[in-house]
Design a protein around this motif. Structure first.
Motif, short mmCIF file in Angstrom:
data_model
loop_
_atom_site.label_atom_id
_atom_site.label_comp_id
_atom_site.label_asym_id
_atom_site.label_seq_id
_atom_site.Cartn_x
_atom_site.Cartn_y
_atom_site.Cartn_z
N ARG A 237 3.90 19.71 22.24
CA ARG A 237 4.00 18.25 22.19
C ARG A 237 2.69 17.57 22.59
N CYS A 238 1.87 18.27 23.39
CA CYS A 238 0.62 17.68 23.87
C CYS A 238 -0.59 18.16 23.08
N GLY A 239 -0.38 19.01 22.09
CA GLY A 239 -1.49 19.51 21.29
C GLY A 239 -2.33 20.54 22.00
N GLU A 240 -1.77 21.20 23.03
CA GLU A 240 -2.51 22.22 23.78
C GLU A 240 -2.23 23.60 23.20
N THR A 241 -3.27 24.39 22.98
CA THR A 241 -3.12 25.78 22.56
C THR A 241 -3.53 26.68 23.70
N THR A 242 -2.81 27.80 23.88
CA THR A 242 -3.05 28.71 25.01
C THR A 242 -3.07 30.15 24.53
N GLN A 243 -3.72 30.99 25.34
CA GLN A 243 -3.71 32.42 25.06
C GLN A 243 -2.35 33.03 25.39
N TYR A 244 -1.73 32.50 26.45
CA TYR A 244 -0.45 33.05 26.92
C TYR A 244 0.72 32.27 26.33
N ARG A 245 1.86 32.92 26.34
CA ARG A 245 3.12 32.29 25.95
C ARG A 245 4.23 33.01 26.71
N HIS A 246 5.46 32.61 26.47
CA HIS A 246 6.58 33.20 27.18
C HIS A 246 7.49 34.02 26.27
N LEU A 247 7.95 35.13 26.80
CA LEU A 247 9.13 35.82 26.29
C LEU A 247 10.25 35.59 27.30
N PHE A 248 11.50 35.69 26.83
CA PHE A 248 12.63 35.37 27.68
C PHE A 248 13.57 36.56 27.83
N SER A 249 13.93 36.81 29.08
CA SER A 249 14.93 37.83 29.38
C SER A 249 16.07 37.15 30.13
N LYS A 250 17.26 37.21 29.56
CA LYS A 250 18.41 36.54 30.18
C LYS A 250 19.00 37.39 31.29
N GLY A 251 19.29 36.75 32.41
CA GLY A 251 19.98 37.42 33.51
C GLY A 251 21.16 36.58 33.97
N ILE A 252 22.26 37.25 34.29
CA ILE A 252 23.44 36.51 34.77
C ILE A 252 23.94 37.13 36.06
N HIS A 253 24.60 36.32 36.86
CA HIS A 253 25.27 36.79 38.07
C HIS A 253 26.69 36.26 38.09
N LEU A 254 27.58 37.01 38.69
CA LEU A 254 28.94 36.58 38.94
C LEU A 254 29.16 36.50 40.44
N VAL A 255 29.87 35.46 40.89
CA VAL A 255 30.19 35.29 42.30
C VAL A 255 31.68 35.56 42.47
N VAL A 256 32.01 36.47 43.41
CA VAL A 256 33.40 36.85 43.67
C VAL A 256 33.64 36.78 45.17
N ASP A 257 34.89 36.96 45.57
CA ASP A 257 35.19 37.02 47.01
C ASP A 257 34.40 38.16 47.65
N ARG A 258 34.10 37.99 48.94
CA ARG A 258 33.29 38.97 49.65
C ARG A 258 33.88 40.37 49.52
N ILE A 259 33.04 41.30 49.10
CA ILE A 259 33.48 42.67 48.84
C ILE A 259 33.42 43.53 50.09
N THR A 260 32.46 43.27 50.96
CA THR A 260 32.32 44.03 52.20
C THR A 260 31.83 43.11 53.30
N ASP A 261 32.25 43.41 54.53
CA ASP A 261 31.81 42.62 55.68
C ASP A 261 30.40 43.02 56.13
N ASN A 262 29.92 44.18 55.68
CA ASN A 262 28.57 44.60 56.04
C ASN A 262 27.54 43.70 55.35
N LYS A 263 26.63 43.16 56.12
CA LYS A 263 25.67 42.19 55.56
C LYS A 263 24.43 42.91 55.05
N ARG A 264 24.64 43.71 54.01
CA ARG A 264 23.56 44.41 53.33
C ARG A 264 23.62 44.08 51.84
N VAL A 265 22.48 44.19 51.18
CA VAL A 265 22.45 44.14 49.72
C VAL A 265 22.71 45.57 49.23
N LEU A 266 23.75 45.73 48.43
CA LEU A 266 24.03 47.04 47.85
C LEU A 266 23.30 47.13 46.51
#
Length: 536
Positions: A237-266
């Protein structure tokens, strides 16, 4: 009637000229604004939606050093990210916290468990020994450490440390916006860039107030494109040309009730070979992520995504009953904008890292920020200031520290005042932490105003929505200082209510209507109906 903070800033965007205009209010734009404004540069920022409304509100909420990049031998990148993570830990001790990761290696994985453990030792060394040391674990030790893990096919595993955001990512990003406002930045959400052109020594950006549906121009000496996955479209839109550009990788997360009381990332390796996390989120657990190349940043969670995450979680954990679609409380979907030089390419999570690139058009005084991740955000801010300085904008306060929590003396004073007024007695029984700690982490020095409000009226400490961990006085503060235009802005980004409370629990709650009245005044019913209609 006095103008709101946002409407007042929109008027100032029309009236004044700026050293720098930043287009985009995600993490890259937010830190650029805070760094520039904190060094005394006259800066403005516009965002076509809400601040942190895209990629920056759909992350894994991790501030980690990129251990996975060891596999692609990007040792310099890992070292840099670890250094950046450590810097965030020092600057935001209440927000960026160390947490243990418990990693399971299945039999037949591409590397044996001992080899992966040696990689974690290297990672710890590259992290300058700031976190706790890693440990090797047999399959039996894994099961004893965390009984919910299915160890029947496990060859072994390890425990190591990294960091996560105690609050949500969008709140972290907005606090940089708020910091920039404190330094004099003129920022406004729901203001869209329609393109820009050069007039002599200035950029003239055509802008549209999405909320008010009117157009105006913004003049600046330097223009910064921090549009995240929309950088390429904005440059066109601004008439700018660049060497770099973007590729896109989709990521999703689901939130559920707490699975464990241990406060670690599994941590596991999913069926597609990608790292797969179960991340503590108070009374909930966040599960993900996927890695799907897409052509557009406009993405949503599909049934295929849901089934992939649920199937992997059920296979990797001993759950009774297993997770189903009915278990899902909330969903997150976004793209990782991966910086790519030239044309072609595949968004492979190993081949393409999340490193950032700032491409500078010196003749046109234009910056484009590609890629990046939350962990590296302070470096982005510093680099933007350095680039803008080379473009002829001399900052009046170049050595000012523009980031971080207030110092320990101010925190001690706040905690003393909170203790003397017995603030934590107002903490809800279901809360994950005392009210004083939550206030300080979210608002820093502005939390003193919350104490004053509760001294005036103890009802300020009441929760309006059950299990939401947001008090009346916090919503009042948001109405004054946080540019809430739509109810979703508050429910999804300034807070994380949408992520941790089932919609059926809050959509008919009287407290939701009261929160709307605080946030929107005479427009409360219209904003509530807009929100409920959009989420049905």
């Amino acid at each position: 009637m006095a103008l709101s903070l946002r409407d007042s800033n929109v008027e100032k965007l029309r009236e004044h000229e700026y050293d720098v205009l930043i287009v985009g209010g995600g993490i890259n734009g937010a830190v650029a604004a805070a760094a520039l404004a904190g060094s005394g540069v006259r800066v403005a920022l516009i965002e076509r939606g809400d601040f942190a409304g895209g990629v920056s509100s759909n992350s894994s909420n991790l501030a980690w050093g990129g251990i996975k990049y060891l596999e692609s031998h990007e040792y310099l990148l890992v070292s840099k990210l670890c250094k950046s993570r450590n810097r965030l830990m020092r600057a935001y001790p209440s927000t960026v916290k160390e947490i243990r990761f418990l990693t399971t290696i299945s039999r037949g994985f591409r590397f044996p468990p001992l080899f992966v453990f040696l990689g974690s030792i290297l990672y710890w060394i590259m992290g300058r020994f700031v976190t706790a040391a890693p440990h090797y674990l047999s399959a039996g030790a894994l099961g004893r450490r965390e009984p919910v893990i299915n160890t029947r096919t496990a060859a072994g595993g390890l425990e190591y440390s990294d960091c996560y955001l105690y609050d949500n990512d969008a709140r972290f990003v907005f606090n940089f916006i708020r910091k920039s406002l404190n330094y004099g930045c003129i920022a406004a959400n729901y203001v869209e860039s329609l393109g820009a052109h050069r007039e002599g020594e200035h950029w003239v950006t055509s802008a549209r107030d999405v909320a008010g549906d009117n157009r105006f121009n913004i003049r600046s000496r330097v223009l910064i494109n921090a549009c995240g996955p929309y950088v390429d479209a904005q440059n066109a839109r601004c008439g700018e040309t660049t060497q770099y550009r973007h590729l896109f990788s989709k990521g999703i997360h689901l939130v559920v009730d707490r699975i464990t009381d241990n406060k670690r990332v599994l941590t596991f390796f999913a069926s597609d070979g990608r790292l797969f996390f179960l991340i503590p989120m108070g009374s909930r657990t966040c599960i993900g992520t996927t890695d799907t190349q897409v052509d557009s940043p406009e993405v949503a969670v599909t049934d295929e995504d849901r089934d992939f995450v649920l199937a992997n979680a059920n296979a990797l954990l001993d759950l009774d009953p297993p997770l189903t679609r009915a278990s899902i409380i909330a969903e997150r979907a976004g793209v990782r904008p991966l910086a790519m030089k030239g044309q072609g390419g595949v968004a492979d999570w190993v081949a393409l890292s999340r490193k950032h690139v700032i491409e500078v058009d010196e003749a046109g005084r234009h910056l484009s920020i590609f890629g990046g991740k939350l962990t590296d955000c302070l470096n982005v801010g510093d680099e933007v200031v350095a680039h803008v300085r080379r473009l002829g904008i001399e900052p009046p306060a170049p050595n000012h520290r523009w980031y971080g929590e207030p110092g320990p003396d101010l925190r001690a004073e706040f905690m003393l005042q909170a203790r003397l007024m017995d603030l934590d007695a107002h903490t809800a029984p279901s809360s994950s932490e005392p009210l004083s700690q939550r206030f300080w982490r979210r608002y820093g020095e502005s939390a003193f105003g919350l104490l004053e409000r509760i001294r005036e009226d103890e009802r300020g400490a009441q929760l309006l929505i059950e299990n939401a961990e947001y008090t009346r006085c916090e919503i009042e503060l948001a109405a004054r200082r946080e540019m809430i235009v739509k109810l979703e802005d508050f429910m999804r980004r300034r807070s994380k209510i949408e992520l941790v409370v089932r919609r059926s629990q809050y959509r008919h709650a009287p407290g939701l209507r009261e929160a709307c009245a605080i946030l929107f005044g005479d427009q409360a019913e219209a904003r509530l109906r807009e929100y409920l209609d959009s989420s049905d």
